[in-house]
Motif scaffolding. Structure first.
Motif, PDB file in Angstrom:
ATOM      1  N   ALA A  50     -25.793 -38.914 -52.570  1.00  0.00           N
ATOM      2  CA  ALA A  50     -24.936 -39.267 -53.697  1.00  0.00           C
ATOM      3  C   ALA A  50     -23.657 -39.961 -53.238  1.00  0.00           C
ATOM      4  O   ALA A  50     -22.937 -40.540 -54.041  1.00  0.00           O
ATOM      5  CB  ALA A  50     -24.576 -38.022 -54.499  1.00  0.00           C
ATOM      6  N   GLY A  51     -23.333 -39.881 -51.956  1.00  0.00           N
ATOM      7  CA  GLY A  51     -22.129 -40.508 -51.424  1.00  0.00           C
ATOM      8  C   GLY A  51     -22.296 -40.730 -49.934  1.00  0.00           C
ATOM      9  O   GLY A  51     -23.214 -40.200 -49.309  1.00  0.00           O
ATOM     10  N   PHE A  52     -21.429 -41.524 -49.367  1.00  0.00           N
ATOM     11  CA  PHE A  52     -21.572 -41.937 -47.969  1.00  0.00           C
ATOM     12  C   PHE A  52     -20.364 -41.474 -47.151  1.00  0.00           C
ATOM     13  O   PHE A  52     -19.232 -41.474 -47.638  1.00  0.00           O
ATOM     14  CB  PHE A  52     -21.713 -43.457 -47.891  1.00  0.00           C
ATOM     15  N   THR A  53     -20.628 -41.071 -45.929  1.00  0.00           N
ATOM     16  CA  THR A  53     -19.593 -40.534 -45.061  1.00  0.00           C
ATOM     17  C   THR A  53     -19.521 -41.313 -43.756  1.00  0.00           C
ATOM     18  O   THR A  53     -20.503 -41.920 -43.319  1.00  0.00           O
ATOM     19  CB  THR A  53     -19.857 -39.054 -44.737  1.00  0.00           C
ATOM     20  N   LEU A  54     -18.361 -41.248 -43.132  1.00  0.00           N
ATOM     21  CA  LEU A  54     -18.155 -41.810 -41.804  1.00  0.00           C
ATOM     22  C   LEU A  54     -16.937 -41.149 -41.201  1.00  0.00           C
ATOM     23  O   LEU A  54     -16.236 -40.380 -41.875  1.00  0.00           O
ATOM     24  CB  LEU A  54     -17.975 -43.324 -41.855  1.00  0.00           C
ATOM     25  N   THR A  55     -16.677 -41.426 -39.930  1.00  0.00           N
ATOM     26  CA  THR A  55     -15.449 -40.961 -39.298  1.00  0.00           C
ATOM     27  C   THR A  55     -14.740 -42.140 -38.647  1.00  0.00           C
ATOM     28  O   THR A  55     -15.376 -43.030 -38.070  1.00  0.00           O
ATOM     29  CB  THR A  55     -15.716 -39.895 -38.217  1.00  0.00           C
ATOM     30  N   GLY A  56     -13.426 -42.133 -38.750  1.00  0.00           N
ATOM     31  CA  GLY A  56     -12.625 -43.128 -38.055  1.00  0.00           C
ATOM     32  C   GLY A  56     -11.962 -42.553 -36.826  1.00  0.00           C
ATOM     33  O   GLY A  56     -11.477 -43.294 -35.970  1.00  0.00           O
ATOM     34  N   GLY A 104     -25.593 -50.343 -50.420  1.00  0.00           N
ATOM     35  CA  GLY A 104     -24.976 -50.494 -51.730  1.00  0.00           C
ATOM     36  C   GLY A 104     -23.911 -49.461 -52.035  1.00  0.00           C
ATOM     37  O   GLY A 104     -23.660 -49.138 -53.205  1.00  0.00           O
ATOM     38  N   ALA A 105     -23.273 -48.929 -50.995  1.00  0.00           N
ATOM     39  CA  ALA A 105     -22.257 -47.888 -51.199  1.00  0.00           C
ATOM     40  C   ALA A 105     -21.096 -48.435 -52.019  1.00  0.00           C
ATOM     41  O   ALA A 105     -20.627 -49.554 -51.810  1.00  0.00           O
ATOM     42  CB  ALA A 105     -21.751 -47.388 -49.850  1.00  0.00           C
ATOM     43  N   ARG A 106     -20.644 -47.611 -52.951  1.00  0.00           N
ATOM     44  CA  ARG A 106     -19.450 -47.940 -53.723  1.00  0.00           C
ATOM     45  C   ARG A 106     -18.298 -47.000 -53.406  1.00  0.00           C
ATOM     46  O   ARG A 106     -17.172 -47.211 -53.857  1.00  0.00           O
ATOM     47  CB  ARG A 106     -19.771 -47.891 -55.217  1.00  0.00           C
ATOM     48  N   ASP A 107     -18.590 -45.944 -52.655  1.00  0.00           N
ATOM     49  CA  ASP A 107     -17.544 -45.032 -52.216  1.00  0.00           C
ATOM     50  C   ASP A 107     -17.872 -44.572 -50.813  1.00  0.00           C
ATOM     51  O   ASP A 107     -19.024 -44.625 -50.371  1.00  0.00           O
ATOM     52  CB  ASP A 107     -17.420 -43.826 -53.154  1.00  0.00           C
ATOM     53  N   LEU A 115     -14.040 -55.748 -48.713  1.00  0.00           N
ATOM     54  CA  LEU A 115     -14.859 -54.600 -49.111  1.00  0.00           C
ATOM     55  C   LEU A 115     -14.241 -53.925 -50.323  1.00  0.00           C
ATOM     56  O   LEU A 115     -13.027 -53.721 -50.383  1.00  0.00           O
ATOM     57  CB  LEU A 115     -14.976 -53.611 -47.953  1.00  0.00           C
ATOM     58  N   LYS A 116     -15.082 -53.561 -51.270  1.00  0.00           N
ATOM     59  CA  LYS A 116     -14.620 -52.911 -52.488  1.00  0.00           C
ATOM     60  C   LYS A 116     -15.240 -51.512 -52.544  1.00  0.00           C
ATOM     61  O   LYS A 116     -16.327 -51.311 -53.088  1.00  0.00           O
ATOM     62  CB  LYS A 116     -15.009 -53.722 -53.714  1.00  0.00           C
ATOM     63  N   LEU A 117     -14.557 -50.564 -51.948  1.00  0.00           N
ATOM     64  CA  LEU A 117     -15.046 -49.196 -51.869  1.00  0.00           C
ATOM     65  C   LEU A 117     -13.954 -48.232 -52.311  1.00  0.00           C
ATOM     66  O   LEU A 117     -12.770 -48.439 -52.000  1.00  0.00           O
ATOM     67  CB  LEU A 117     -15.463 -48.850 -50.433  1.00  0.00           C
TER      68      LEU A 117
END
Length: 511
Positions: free
Chosen positions: A185-191, A236-239, A270-272
């Motif tokens: 339902a959503g996408f994650t990452l780490t910076g 297609g992530a939006r968030d 990018l539009k997130l």
């Protein structure tokens, strides 16, 4: 799944399932694939798999080695079941839970071959090589960062230095995300990795302090933007939710890095909608204005408490004034600040509780959050500073979930908490809201079911209970304290097709 993989990596199940793919196992998978290993991943946090389903899946995989990301004790039943089924391949555990409970786990669970302590990618690569290509468990003696058995005793090898250049790591395995994309339902990452804070309730600093190296490290801004672009274009992530323990790093360097990430996102077009975690003492309106232009919409803000005495007990290293200034700054910027909150710890007094009700009602505009955090309980786990400074000296025992079972020092608070739960349990709207949160859109639930009238009624009840306890003491019976709550308005909760990525779940602590 890869047929008969060298390594099968699974995450432990969650109830209810997570809305996000487990990022840690995807980093491990990518590192192993780059080394030429045949790897399969199953995200049991994301899939609605029961324990028996997971055991059958592991047995049917034909894997030569099993890795389990043990984020909680849910892994232990799986290990027991594998033992009963005669699973013979090596079993390797990793993650915070396994790192801090390595001795008990190796003593109690003979099917566990070894435990990866701390940051896992490099250590797990060497563990796999030792167990699949070398002389098996005998070769683990030379692997830094491993806990193992030797001569009937549990031995922790020397720690492995932290990865200084995070760009060395490959991007998290995107093929795993592809397999699970219909569930995500959503996408994650780490910076970044690590945290420079000193919060007594948090295991992050202890986890990374096991190893020599910088406490806070970051990927290059270009690498972060690259990963965001892949999530946006391929999936297609939006968030996107940054799972960094603390997004804005220490000092001028940390702020400069955050600004460069924001500028890179803007330049890439990018539009997130972005979510990050933040301490209150790094909130600079100019920096966060730039981050908002880059898409920042939500901040999980580590406020924790509105009492200076409680902040000191939690060794938060921040002040009530900083808490208030940060909350107001985000309100002015139009950024949703979701307060990490610890209402109750062993030394919480009735007076502190009352003051915190005032703090929340004045500064948090979301009535659902004010309800959920009103009895947000401190959890103390092995490896946290509070476990060493509070629990161990007092002989506080561990419960079956490896959590310290502490008690309130103020008996009036115990009565207050019992009364609060009785009030909530006796309210039909509360039960419907919990059910709807699992099936509908939490934003709709928050707005419709947990409206301001409900929150006001709850806070009125808590204040009345506090006053009763002040005058009658902790010996007042529960029947004397708990009045039947007036039923709030009960409009039907609309059923949303989607789901709020965060939905007010961030109630215990932030950054």
């Amino acid at each position: 799944m890869v047929d008969r993989p060298d390594v099968l990596i699974v995450s432990t199940p969650a109830d209810p399932p997570y809305a996000y793919s487990a990022l840690g196992i995807r980093y491990l998978s990518a590192a192993l694939k780059r080394a030429g290993r045949r790897v399969a991943c199953v995200d049991c946090c994301l899939r609605d798999l029961k324990q028996d389903d997971i055991i059958r899946l592991i047995l049917d995989s034909g894997c030569r080695l099993l890795g389990i990301s043990a984020i909680e004790p849910g892994a232990l039943g799986i290990i027991d079941g594998l033992g009963r089924a005669g699973f013979a391949a090596p079993v390797v555990l990793g993650g915070h839970f396994a790192t801090f409970n390595y001795r008990a786990l190796l003593e109690r669970y003979p099917r566990v071959t070894c435990i990866v302590r701390g940051e896992g990618e490099l250590t797990f690569l060497e563990v796999v090589a030792a167990l699949l290509d070398g002389n098996g468990a005998a070769d683990l003696a030379g692997v830094a960062g491993v806990a193992r058995r030797s001569g009937g005793e549990v031995v922790a090898n020397a720690p492995r230095p932290l990865i200084d250049d995070l760009d060395w790591l490959p991007l998290p395995d995107m093929d795993v995300l592809e397999v699970d994309r219909d569930l995500v339902a959503g996408f994650t990452l780490t910076g970044s990795r690590g945290c420079f804070g000193g919060c007594g309730f948090c295991s992050v600093q202890s986890f990374y302090a096991l190893s020599p190296g910088r406490r806070w490290r970051q990927f290059s801004p270009g690498r972060v933007v690259e990963e965001l672009a892949i999530l946006a274009t391929r999936f297609g992530a939006r968030d996107a939710w940054f799972l960094d323990d603390e997004f804005v790093g220490p000092g001028a360097g940390g702020s400069r890095w955050a600004a460069e990430v924001a500028e890179g996102i803007i330049k890439a077009g990018l539009k997130l909608a972005l979510t990050i975690s933040s301490r209150v003492d790094v909130v600079d309106p100019e920096l966060f204005s730039l981050l908002k232009r880059a898409g920042l919409s939500t901040v999980l803000l580590g406020v924790e408490n509105g009492s200076p005495e409680a902040l000191a007990r939690l060794t938060k290293g921040t002040t009530v004034e900083q808490n208030i200034n940060a909350i107001l700054a985000f309100a002015r910027l139009g950024i949703d600040a979701r307060l990490g909150w610890i209402m109750l710890d062993p030394a919480t007094t009735l007076e502190e509780f009352a003051a915190n009700l005032n703090f929340l009602e004045a500064l948090d505009p979301r009535p659902y959050h004010r309800i959920s955090v009103a009895t947000a309980l401190l959890s103390i786990y092995p490896g946290t500073p509070l476990a060493e400074t509070y629990c161990r000296p007092r002989g506080v025992p561990l419960d079956e979930s490896f959590q310290y079972a502490w008690k309130y020092e103020d008996p009036r608070v115990n009565e207050l908490v019992r009364a609060a739960h009785a009030w909530l349990d006796g309210t039909a709207a509360h039960r419907r809201a919990i059910l709807a949160m699992h099936e509908g859109n939490p934003r709709d639930v928050n707005a419709v079911i947990y409206g301001h009238e409900y929150a006001r009624a709850y806070y009125t009840f808590l204040r009345r209970t506090i006053e009763s306890l002040r005058t009658s003491g902790a010996r007042a019976s529960l029947d004397d304290i708990v009045a039947t709550p007036a039923a709030p308005a009960e409009p039907g909760a609309p059923r949303g097709a989607g789901g709020d990525a965060h939905g007010g779940e961030h109630t215990e602590h932030g950054a």
